[in-house]
Design a protein around this motif. Sequence first.
Motif, PDB file in Angstrom:
ATOM      1  N   ARG A  42      -9.828   7.786   0.137  1.00 27.80           N
ATOM      2  CA  ARG A  42     -10.220   7.575  -1.305  1.00 27.80           C
ATOM      3  C   ARG A  42     -11.006   6.691  -1.822  1.00 27.80           C
ATOM      4  NH1 ARG A  42      -4.569   8.354  -2.748  1.00 27.80           N
ATOM      5  NH2 ARG A  42      -4.286   9.866  -3.100  1.00 27.80           N
ATOM      6  N   SER A  43     -11.398   5.140  -0.385  1.00 25.07           N
ATOM      7  CA  SER A  43     -11.430   4.100  -1.751  1.00 25.07           C
ATOM      8  C   SER A  43     -13.851   4.287  -0.866  1.00 25.07           C
ATOM      9  CB  SER A  43     -11.551   2.901  -0.844  1.00 25.07           C
ATOM     10  OG  SER A  43     -11.166   3.173   0.518  1.00 25.07           O
ATOM     11  N   GLY A  44     -13.133   4.473   0.386  1.00 27.90           N
ATOM     12  CA  GLY A  44     -14.831   4.880   0.690  1.00 27.90           C
ATOM     13  C   GLY A  44     -14.929   3.904   2.097  1.00 27.90           C
ATOM     14  N   GLU A  45     -13.847   3.406   2.416  1.00 29.68           N
ATOM     15  CA  GLU A  45     -13.929   2.235   3.508  1.00 29.68           C
ATOM     16  C   GLU A  45     -13.605   3.265   4.973  1.00 29.68           C
ATOM     17  OE1 GLU A  45     -10.959  -0.618   5.694  1.00 29.68           O
ATOM     18  OE2 GLU A  45     -11.229  -0.445   3.881  1.00 29.68           O
ATOM     19  N   VAL A  46     -12.953   4.322   4.779  1.00 32.46           N
ATOM     20  CA  VAL A  46     -13.430   5.013   6.340  1.00 32.46           C
ATOM     21  C   VAL A  46     -14.302   6.524   5.893  1.00 32.46           C
ATOM     22  CG1 VAL A  46     -12.683   6.963   7.461  1.00 32.46           C
ATOM     23  CG2 VAL A  46     -11.180   5.734   7.134  1.00 32.46           C
ATOM     24  N   ARG A  47     -15.801   6.001   6.371  1.00 32.00           N
ATOM     25  CA  ARG A  47     -17.105   7.273   6.736  1.00 32.00           C
ATOM     26  C   ARG A  47     -17.551   8.107   7.492  1.00 32.00           C
ATOM     27  NH1 ARG A  47     -21.121   2.493   6.422  1.00 32.00           N
ATOM     28  NH2 ARG A  47     -22.704   4.062   5.409  1.00 32.00           N
ATOM     29  N   ASP A  48     -16.355   7.862   8.070  1.00 32.69           N
ATOM     30  CA  ASP A  48     -16.484   9.332   8.896  1.00 32.69           C
ATOM     31  C   ASP A  48     -15.685  10.515   8.232  1.00 32.69           C
ATOM     32  OD1 ASP A  48     -16.853  10.693  12.168  1.00 32.69           O
ATOM     33  OD2 ASP A  48     -15.072  10.778  11.277  1.00 32.69           O
ATOM     34  N   GLY A  49     -17.337  11.876   8.334  1.00 34.66           N
ATOM     35  CA  GLY A  49     -16.685  12.656   7.721  1.00 34.66           C
ATOM     36  C   GLY A  49     -15.917  13.816   8.206  1.00 34.66           C
ATOM     37  N   ARG A  50     -15.729  14.462   9.677  1.00 30.42           N
ATOM     38  CA  ARG A  50     -14.607  14.945  10.135  1.00 30.42           C
ATOM     39  C   ARG A  50     -13.310  14.312   9.558  1.00 30.42           C
ATOM     40  NH1 ARG A  50     -16.537  14.751  16.244  1.00 30.42           N
ATOM     41  NH2 ARG A  50     -16.078  12.491  16.135  1.00 30.42           N
ATOM     42  N   THR A  51     -12.967  12.701   9.657  1.00 33.78           N
ATOM     43  CA  THR A  51     -12.004  12.634   9.170  1.00 33.78           C
ATOM     44  C   THR A  51     -11.735  12.412   8.238  1.00 33.78           C
ATOM     45  OG1 THR A  51     -11.968  10.533  10.829  1.00 33.78           O
ATOM     46  CG2 THR A  51     -10.445   9.912   9.008  1.00 33.78           C
ATOM     47  N   ALA A  52     -12.625  12.172   6.875  1.00 29.87           N
ATOM     48  CA  ALA A  52     -12.396  13.038   5.590  1.00 29.87           C
ATOM     49  C   ALA A  52     -11.444  13.892   5.164  1.00 29.87           C
ATOM     50  CB  ALA A  52     -13.677  11.814   4.974  1.00 29.87           C
ATOM     51  N   LEU A  53     -12.764  14.747   6.113  1.00 27.68           N
ATOM     52  CA  LEU A  53     -12.414  16.527   5.532  1.00 27.68           C
ATOM     53  C   LEU A  53     -11.010  16.273   6.116  1.00 27.68           C
ATOM     54  CD1 LEU A  53     -13.418  18.601   4.575  1.00 27.68           C
ATOM     55  CD2 LEU A  53     -14.820  19.518   6.672  1.00 27.68           C
ATOM     56  N   GLY A  54     -10.869  16.069   6.421  1.00 22.62           N
ATOM     57  CA  GLY A  54      -9.388  16.310   8.165  1.00 22.62           C
ATOM     58  C   GLY A  54      -8.156  15.398   6.615  1.00 22.62           C
ATOM     59  N   VAL A  55      -8.221  14.408   6.545  1.00 23.52           N
ATOM     60  CA  VAL A  55      -6.699  13.838   4.918  1.00 23.52           C
ATOM     61  C   VAL A  55      -7.039  14.531   4.162  1.00 23.52           C
ATOM     62  CG1 VAL A  55      -6.837  11.322   4.302  1.00 23.52           C
ATOM     63  CG2 VAL A  55      -7.416  11.682   6.916  1.00 23.52           C
ATOM     64  N   LEU A  56      -8.776  14.875   3.614  1.00 26.61           N
ATOM     65  CA  LEU A  56      -8.123  15.799   2.157  1.00 26.61           C
ATOM     66  C   LEU A  56      -7.872  16.909   2.448  1.00 26.61           C
ATOM     67  CD1 LEU A  56     -11.069  14.238   0.653  1.00 26.61           C
ATOM     68  CD2 LEU A  56      -9.168  13.284   0.137  1.00 26.61           C
ATOM     69  N   ASN A  57      -8.290  17.443   3.154  1.00 28.87           N
ATOM     70  CA  ASN A  57      -7.843  19.163   3.174  1.00 28.87           C
ATOM     71  C   ASN A  57      -5.917  18.945   3.337  1.00 28.87           C
ATOM     72  OD1 ASN A  57      -7.022  21.634   5.713  1.00 28.87           O
ATOM     73  ND2 ASN A  57      -8.386  21.812   3.614  1.00 28.87           N
ATOM     74  N   TYR A  58      -5.444  17.668   4.192  1.00 29.32           N
ATOM     75  CA  TYR A  58      -4.202  17.925   4.651  1.00 29.32           C
ATOM     76  C   TYR A  58      -3.389  17.400   3.545  1.00 29.32           C
ATOM     77  CZ  TYR A  58      -0.124  16.400   6.504  1.00 29.32           C
ATOM     78  OH  TYR A  58       1.376  16.287   6.598  1.00 29.32           O
ATOM     79  N   GLU A  59      -4.259  16.941   2.699  1.00 27.30           N
ATOM     80  CA  GLU A  59      -3.104  16.631   1.212  1.00 27.30           C
ATOM     81  C   GLU A  59      -3.657  17.809   0.336  1.00 27.30           C
ATOM     82  OE1 GLU A  59      -2.109  14.127  -0.286  1.00 27.30           O
ATOM     83  OE2 GLU A  59      -1.814  13.158   2.004  1.00 27.30           O
ATOM     84  N   LEU A  60      -4.591  18.380   0.413  1.00 22.00           N
ATOM     85  CA  LEU A  60      -4.599  19.473  -0.518  1.00 22.00           C
ATOM     86  C   LEU A  60      -3.416  20.125   0.555  1.00 22.00           C
ATOM     87  CD1 LEU A  60      -8.669  19.797  -1.804  1.00 22.00           C
ATOM     88  CD2 LEU A  60      -6.712  19.211  -2.911  1.00 22.00           C
ATOM     89  N   GLY A  61      -3.507  20.499   1.438  1.00 24.25           N
ATOM     90  CA  GLY A  61      -2.761  21.592   2.164  1.00 24.25           C
ATOM     91  C   GLY A  61      -1.280  21.832   1.676  1.00 24.25           C
TER      92      GLY A  61
END
Length: 183
Positions: A164-183
């Motif tokens: 959320r804060s942008g500290e993790v800049r890896d796109g694969r990770t951000a996409l995976g975590v956000l998709n998991y959250e929305l699931g």
Amino acid sequence: MTDEDADELAWETTSRSVAYECPGFEIVHEEVRLPDGTPTDFDYLADDPAVVLLAFTPDGEVVLVEEWRQAVGRVNRGLPAGGVESEDADLAAAAHRELREETGYEADSVEKFGGFEPTNGVADAVHHYFLAEGCRPTGEQDLDFDESIRVTTTPYEDLLEDVRSGEVRDGRTALGVLNYELG
């Protein structure tokens, strides 16, 4: 597909060749014809499918890798991921293998929860996301010659906040975590 089924936006590929290849990917050169008949060319990165793992330990920590990324000149913190290999029986087998090779962790179970084309304007890569549960350190890493990886764990809520804060800049990770959250 019949001519009536063809999308009016589709480009026609008239020739294809590999312009460059190296371990891990190829650069493909295609001669194409645009919908209005204009001939031009297009180059893209051809990449094997990959698996990305949101891997949880029995106590709810997420297994992460810290890896040097030469293209951006820094250590990247993210989810374990890697290419599907010809000897993998299926995507789930690839997920188990990649987790073991990159982290030394074994999962009790893996279940697919998403699939994305992260850069389909410049690459044909497809990333298959897996939830891995019951992950325990059971062995040694089996890294490729060009991998420099440190394994760590973090509470899921901390990882989510770092995305959320942008500290993790890896796109694969951000996409995976956000998709998991929305699931």
